[in-house]
Scaffold this active site. Structure first.
Site, PDB file in Angstrom:
ATOM      1  N   HIS A 219       0.819  -1.208   0.000  1.00 57.24           N
ATOM      2  CA  HIS A 219       0.000   0.000   0.000  1.00 57.24           C
ATOM      3  C   HIS A 219       0.860   1.269   0.000  1.00 57.24           C
ATOM      4  O   HIS A 219       0.338   2.377   0.099  1.00 57.24           O
ATOM      5  CB  HIS A 219      -0.910  -0.024   1.236  1.00 57.24           C
ATOM      6  CG  HIS A 219      -2.047   0.935   1.191  1.00 57.24           C
ATOM      7  ND1 HIS A 219      -2.251   1.905   2.160  1.00 57.24           N
ATOM      8  CD2 HIS A 219      -3.061   1.097   0.297  1.00 57.24           C
ATOM      9  CE1 HIS A 219      -3.323   2.598   1.878  1.00 57.24           C
ATOM     10  NE2 HIS A 219      -3.839   2.143   0.752  1.00 57.24           N
ATOM     11  N   LYS A 221       3.360   4.431  -1.080  1.00 58.49           N
ATOM     12  CA  LYS A 221       3.513   5.387  -2.175  1.00 58.49           C
ATOM     13  C   LYS A 221       4.898   5.997  -2.041  1.00 58.49           C
ATOM     14  O   LYS A 221       5.156   6.790  -1.137  1.00 58.49           O
ATOM     15  CB  LYS A 221       2.457   6.498  -2.118  1.00 58.49           C
ATOM     16  CG  LYS A 221       1.026   6.025  -2.352  1.00 58.49           C
ATOM     17  CD  LYS A 221       0.358   5.562  -1.103  1.00 58.49           C
ATOM     18  CE  LYS A 221      -1.105   5.247  -1.365  1.00 58.49           C
ATOM     19  NZ  LYS A 221      -1.688   4.416  -0.308  1.00 58.49           N
ATOM     20  N   ASP A 226      17.276  10.026  -7.773  1.00 58.86           N
ATOM     21  CA  ASP A 226      18.734  10.119  -7.627  1.00 58.86           C
ATOM     22  C   ASP A 226      19.208   9.907  -6.194  1.00 58.86           C
ATOM     23  O   ASP A 226      20.332  10.296  -5.848  1.00 58.86           O
ATOM     24  CB  ASP A 226      19.243  11.478  -8.141  1.00 58.86           C
ATOM     25  CG  ASP A 226      19.148  11.592  -9.657  1.00 58.86           C
ATOM     26  OD1 ASP A 226      18.996  10.550 -10.324  1.00 58.86           O
ATOM     27  OD2 ASP A 226      19.211  12.723 -10.174  1.00 58.86           O
ATOM     28  N   HIS A 394      -8.814  11.776   2.057  1.00 64.16           N
ATOM     29  CA  HIS A 394      -8.027  10.560   1.920  1.00 64.16           C
ATOM     30  C   HIS A 394      -6.695  10.653   2.670  1.00 64.16           C
ATOM     31  O   HIS A 394      -5.918   9.704   2.676  1.00 64.16           O
ATOM     32  CB  HIS A 394      -7.772  10.263   0.431  1.00 64.16           C
ATOM     33  CG  HIS A 394      -7.219   8.916   0.157  1.00 64.16           C
ATOM     34  ND1 HIS A 394      -5.901   8.700  -0.196  1.00 64.16           N
ATOM     35  CD2 HIS A 394      -7.801   7.689   0.175  1.00 64.16           C
ATOM     36  CE1 HIS A 394      -5.694   7.417  -0.384  1.00 64.16           C
ATOM     37  NE2 HIS A 394      -6.828   6.772  -0.178  1.00 64.16           N
ATOM     38  N   LYS A 396      -3.896  10.703   5.692  1.00 61.03           N
ATOM     39  CA  LYS A 396      -3.689   9.876   6.875  1.00 61.03           C
ATOM     40  C   LYS A 396      -2.723  10.614   7.794  1.00 61.03           C
ATOM     41  O   LYS A 396      -1.530  10.714   7.512  1.00 61.03           O
ATOM     42  CB  LYS A 396      -3.116   8.512   6.504  1.00 61.03           C
ATOM     43  CG  LYS A 396      -3.949   7.712   5.473  1.00 61.03           C
ATOM     44  CD  LYS A 396      -3.425   7.904   4.100  1.00 61.03           C
ATOM     45  CE  LYS A 396      -3.950   6.892   3.108  1.00 61.03           C
ATOM     46  NZ  LYS A 396      -5.354   6.694   3.015  1.00 61.03           N
ATOM     47  N   ASP A 401      -0.108  16.880  20.511  1.00 59.22           N
ATOM     48  CA  ASP A 401       0.444  17.973  21.316  1.00 59.22           C
ATOM     49  C   ASP A 401       1.308  18.949  20.521  1.00 59.22           C
ATOM     50  O   ASP A 401       2.099  19.700  21.105  1.00 59.22           O
ATOM     51  CB  ASP A 401       1.257  17.418  22.490  1.00 59.22           C
ATOM     52  CG  ASP A 401       0.379  16.688  23.502  1.00 59.22           C
ATOM     53  OD1 ASP A 401      -0.841  16.904  23.495  1.00 59.22           O
ATOM     54  OD2 ASP A 401       0.931  15.894  24.293  1.00 59.22           O
TER      55      ASP A 401
END
Length: 476
Positions: A219, A221, A226, A394, A396, A401
């Site tokens: 899952h 990404k 380089d 979408h 996450k 604090d």
């Protein structure tokens, strides 16, 4: 073959075999109960439809998790042994016999806090894509990408063509896509492959070696250019993720990092690539020494079966339980296990201001139903739950604090906790954390709170559907 049996005897034999299968699968589910949020959903399905749910459990359930995890741990160990120690590989003192047991692995040991990073926070897909294009066009040696979803649309073709252009300039391009999340990517990326790019699928669905572990998906990404700049977060490749107005309004979070954390993310991609392809990317050019002159403290947090198992789950649980003043949570799919649910409720009861932002229009209706079933306990504990003003949230994010935050690919659900290979970044610097808090507050301006009174007045049929979805949540 069955003609000599009477219809009554065939029916009895069918029933007997069904009962035997049910018993066998119940034992399998109970023996692997720690790998999933709850075995009850699978048990319910196996009791009522053993001929369908039983084989489905072998493919999509937790039975194969430990076996796949052991193989993954061994492959990662082989890569670490091949990587020179000066680049983060195993030292000569490390045991040559094999890796430590999976339950003893610590992500913090291999990916410690690193100072001197530059971190950019993107709250919009267009921003991320524009910056990504700049970095890819500037690439001179290699571009490595791993995406769960690569859509066959204008954005998917745009990135494919850009990478194809770089291959023709002599830049090495490696692409890893998830075979479940990006079902058409193999066809879409053929021009890139024909030009000389390396393109592979993670866990092909029809491969004999991976079909029984088909529920364990990559899952993540990731983009590494380089070895000097890296991207990770929640934004996949597709038109939806551009966040345009109207029906395609999509809101997400992503990071661009430069500095020591880039090497950590490059290593995580290299492990995934080695696991799928068998090629060990151990050359020093993939992990250049970078100046640590940025203001941010950060570290990578990979998690998944065989890779720092439950690292994300444990890290978020510890962060929430240590909160003193406030917690901000953004998640599109809130289907937690009991420990995360209790951590948030407990924080609310002890006076910590906990605010959670969820999408008003979820792209997975069944998951939305399951999420709703968890809100009542939170609301009673004083947790504030908000639905976004419009579109699909979408991103996450968990911020605690104003001193600690995480952004990445992992959701607050059982799949991210136990089954998926995920990648988050832990931030401990005021700059990016303040940016995340600002984006959160901006979203709340158009969001609407879910009140306990409104929640308890929903119709009985809806409450029943939500309860059923919650029961089946381990299979979502």
């Amino acid at each position: 073959m069955w003609e000599w049996l009477g219809s009554g005897l065939r029916t009895e034999l069918y029933a007997i075999v069904g009962h035997v299968l049910t018993g066998v699968f119940i034992l399998l589910i109970l023996s692997s109960r720690e790998e999933t949020q709850s075995p009850f959903g699978w048990l319910l399905a196996v009791v009522f439809i053993p001929w369908i749910a039983g084989p489905a459990y072998l493919i999509f359930g937790g039975y194969r998790v430990r076996r796949v995890a052991s193989l993954r741990l061994l492959r990662d160990w082989q890569f670490i042994r091949a990587l020179p120690s000066r680049l983060g590989g195993a030292s000569e003192e490390a045991s040559p016999t094999g890796p430590e047991p999976v339950f003893r692995k610590s992500a913090l040991d291999d990916y410690p806090n690193a100072t001197g990073n530059h971190v950019e926070v993107f709250g919009h897909g267009e921003e991320k894509y524009a910056r990504l294009e700049e970095d890819i066009r500037a690439a001179t040696d290699h571009v490595h990408l791993a995406y769960y979803l690569w859509a066959n649309d204008r954005t998917g073709m745009w990135l494919r063509d850009l990478l194809t252009e770089k291959v023709r300039e002599g830049v090495e391009v490696r692409v890893l896509y998830d075979a479940w999340g990006a079902t058409t990517a193999g066809w879409l990326l053929r021009p890139l492959r024909w030009a000389g790019g390396r393109v592979r699928a993670f866990a092909p669905l029809l491969s004999p070696s991976t079909v029984l572990g088909a529920n364990l998906r990559n899952h993540r990404k990731i983009v590494v250019v380089d070895g000097r700049v890296a991207y990770t977060g929640g934004i996949n490749i597709g038109e939806d993720y551009r966040g345009r107005e109207g029906p395609r309004l999509w809101k997400d979070l992503h990071l661009r990092v430069e500095g020591p954390v880039t090497r950590q993310i490059a290593t995580i991609f290299a492990k995934d690539w080695h696991y799928v392809v068998g090629e060990a990317l151990v050359d020093e050019r993939f992990y250049p020494r970078l100046p640590a002159d940025g203001p941010s403290v950060a570290r990578a947090l990979p998690s998944g079966p065989g890779q720092y198992w439950r690292a994300f789950h444990e890290t978020v649980f510890n962060a929430i339980t240590s909160a003193q003043d406030w917690v901000q949570v953004v998640t599109p799919y809130y289907v937690p296990d009991q420990s995360i649910q209790m951590a948030l409720a407990s924080a609310g009861r002890r006076g910590v201001r906990v605010r959670m932002l969820v999408p008003r229009h979820n792209n997975h209706p069944m998951v939305a139903l399951a999420s709703n079933a968890f809100y009542e306990e939170l609301l009673k504990a004083g947790v504030e739950v908000y639905r976004s003003g419009q579109g699909m949230v979408h991103g996450k994010q968990v911020t605690v604090d104003g001193r600690w935050a995480t952004v990445g690919s992992a959701n607050l659900d059982a799949r991210s906790f136990y089954l998926n290979y995920e990648l988050n970044v832990i931030l401990k610097d005021q700059g990016p954390i303040n940016r995340l808090s600002t984006l959160f507050e901006e979203e709340l301006r158009s969001a609407s709170p879910i009140t306990l009174e409104d929640y308890q007045q929903r119709p009985a049929w809806r409450s029943g559907l939500e309860g059923l979805a919650r029961t089946l949540s381990p299979m979502l």
